[in-house]
Design an enzyme around this catalytic site. Structure first.
Site, PDB file in Angstrom:
ATOM      1  N   TYR A   1      27.442  18.634-114.232  1.00  0.00           N
ATOM      2  CA  TYR A   1      26.846  18.148-112.988  1.00  0.00           C
ATOM      3  C   TYR A   1      26.452  16.671-113.065  1.00  0.00           C
ATOM      4  O   TYR A   1      26.067  16.073-112.068  1.00  0.00           O
ATOM      5  CB  TYR A   1      25.599  18.964-112.638  1.00  0.00           C
TER       6      TYR A   1
ATOM      7  N   ASN B   1      18.847  23.292-100.397  1.00  0.00           N
ATOM      8  CA  ASN B   1      18.134  24.326-101.156  1.00  0.00           C
ATOM      9  C   ASN B   1      17.024  23.778-102.038  1.00  0.00           C
ATOM     10  O   ASN B   1      16.022  24.447-102.270  1.00  0.00           O
ATOM     11  CB  ASN B   1      19.114  25.156-101.980  1.00  0.00           C
TER      12      ASN B   1
ATOM     13  N   TYR C   1      17.314  23.964-112.068  1.00  0.00           N
ATOM     14  CA  TYR C   1      18.443  23.976-111.148  1.00  0.00           C
ATOM     15  C   TYR C   1      17.918  23.753-109.721  1.00  0.00           C
ATOM     16  O   TYR C   1      16.749  23.974-109.427  1.00  0.00           O
ATOM     17  CB  TYR C   1      19.291  25.242-111.254  1.00  0.00           C
TER      18      TYR C   1
ATOM     19  N   HIS D   1      25.656  15.667-105.841  1.00  0.00           N
ATOM     20  CA  HIS D   1      24.448  16.498-105.722  1.00  0.00           C
ATOM     21  C   HIS D   1      23.343  16.027-106.674  1.00  0.00           C
ATOM     22  O   HIS D   1      22.185  16.363-106.486  1.00  0.00           O
ATOM     23  CB  HIS D   1      24.817  17.949-106.022  1.00  0.00           C
TER      24      HIS D   1
END
Length: 187
Positions: free
Chosen positions: A15, A112, A64, A20
């Site tokens: 990631y 989220n 996360y 993101h």
């Protein structure tokens, strides 16, 4: 005074430096600019530095994205930092690439990480810097786009905008939300 600046992202090399994870990249750049190094702490990595007599805590949660609120709430409580001294850096699909939008409240916009923070701290009233990542993807490819890396052309824009983000945060600490919004939004 104490301030908590949170960059949202996901842990793991897969990631690293994806769209993101722009929140991680912003707080990393701010830490570097202020000579602060990150250490492993409960629920993430943290760097601290002093700015104009204030303690600034830079947090990259390791929970996360979907559980970011757990880390944010823990460190707000642990350091007794008031909500008005919370600043969150987050990616935003609804904004064109490189657009920086500072807000003092608002919905999670389907994000989220913000959804988790709002639920666990019990309010949507905190400063957040939305970093536009654009929406140049075909239907059904949103996940791949968000978790994808920047193209070479995009990377140049992103680096310039990260530099501006590292100016927005100290401005917010120094002169407050309204003046900082006036100075930096829509530029």
């Amino acid at each position: 005074m104490k301030y908590l600046v949170v960059g949202l992202g996901n842990i793991g090399e897969e990631y690293s430096h994806t769209r993101h994870n722009i929140g991680f990249d912003i707080v990393s750049a701010l830490a570097h600019k202020n000579g602060a190094g990150f250490e492993q702490v409960r629920h993430g990595e943290m760097a601290t530095y002093r700015f104009r007599g204030n303690d600034v805590f830079l947090l990259k949660p390791n929970t996360y994205m979907n559980l970011s609120g757990k880390a944010v709430n823990y460190w707000l409580q642990q350091e007794r930092i008031p909500i008005e001294n919370l600043f969150v850096c987050v990616d935003d699909l609804a904004l064109p690439l490189g657009t920086l939008r500072l807000k003092g409240k608002g919905s999670d916009g389907g994000h989220n990480g913000l959804k988790s923070i709002n639920a666990l701290i019990g309010t949507q009233n905190y400063a957040r810097l939305r970093f536009g990542i654009g929406s140049d993807f075909h239907r059904g490819e949103q996940c791949d786009f968000v978790l994808g890396r920047w193209s070479d052309d995009e990377q140049k824009i992103v680096e310039e905008r990260i530099e501006i983000a590292t100016q927005i945060i100290p401005s917010w600490i120094s002169v407050g939300l309204q003046l900082t919004m006036t100075q930096f939004n829509n530029k």
